[in-house]
Design an enzyme around this catalytic site. Sequence first.
Site, mmCIF file in Angstrom:
data_model
loop_
_atom_site.group_PDB
_atom_site.id
_atom_site.type_symbol
_atom_site.label_atom_id
_atom_site.label_comp_id
_atom_site.label_asym_id
_atom_site.label_seq_id
_atom_site.Cartn_x
_atom_site.Cartn_y
_atom_site.Cartn_z
ATOM 1 N N CYS A 75 43.088 36.133 35.227
ATOM 2 C CA CYS A 75 42.538 34.851 35.680
ATOM 3 C C CYS A 75 43.335 34.355 36.879
ATOM 4 O O CYS A 75 44.309 33.618 36.743
ATOM 5 C CB CYS A 75 42.560 33.826 34.546
ATOM 6 S SG CYS A 75 41.736 32.276 34.979
ATOM 7 N N SER A 76 42.909 34.749 38.075
ATOM 8 C CA SER A 76 43.670 34.419 39.279
ATOM 9 C C SER A 76 43.693 32.918 39.551
ATOM 10 O O SER A 76 44.637 32.402 40.145
ATOM 11 C CB SER A 76 43.102 35.167 40.488
ATOM 12 O OG SER A 76 41.745 34.857 40.670
#
Length: 296
Positions: free
Chosen positions: A83-84
């Site tokens: 989950c950038s």
Amino acid sequence: RGPSTFIPLGEIPQEGGDSSLHQLLKAFVSAGRVDHVAMVMGLHPQYLSSFWKTQYLLLRMDGPLPYHKRHYIAIMAAARHRCSYLVGLHMGEFLQVGGNPAWLRGLHRAPPKLRNLNEINKLLAHRPWLVTKEHIEALLKPGEDSWSLAELVQALVLLTHYHSLASFVFGCGIKPEEEQDVGNSCWTPSPHGDSSPASDDSMGGSGGTDAMQEVEMLMERMKLLQENQLEEEGVTQEEMATRFELEKTESLLVPSSDILDPSLQSNIRCFLEDPEFGYKDFTRRGEQAPPTFRAQ
């Protein structure tokens, strides 16, 4: 436009609208700023209120863990789910509360005490049924890098909270904020930029054609299986489900974990040890299943 890839900007609550939401947003501003998660969650003000109070307690209130370590644990948890958005968000928060920028170059630069959370982090993220009391005992074992029980409880709550929040971010198509940049760390903007999580390029050119051909081939196989079922007598639903599962597994639509994301962003890769470790179905028929926790 707006904070979500999936929700039109006109549907996102704005300041000055619903009075209870307006009060909430004012509270957010006094605490720092309104991020995209808060803007999207504002569609449900009561839920946003509960979420924000929980988040505030975990990250800002008194507790055994220093603030910078709380944000680093959030980064570790979000990185497991690639989950950038959350990784970038908490890298910025980590620096704001005085965290050491060197830690952001990767998990290998963090203190051993934090690195020791890696094993339980990956299990909680992907296969929580494999967690045993030995994992807890190893972290609490007396020594220079041991955890106190209070510290470990807070760390585990943070890990599971951010594993869950990553699902919300993906499910709502939350987009990165413009200022989500922390200089010369290993963080770089997502290669997808402002596009949806599956970039437009991923369905363009030969890649899109191959995917469509693969879908058509799989549908043909499924159709043949159904026709064969009509011809065969005594084929149970369970046997049909097994055949469907085999067809799906053999298809390119279910890639193995090692080729799932060949272009993993550097802002996530540097926080991952054992990146190929992921979810594996523990109820697969015909295989020796690992022990699972069962509640009713």
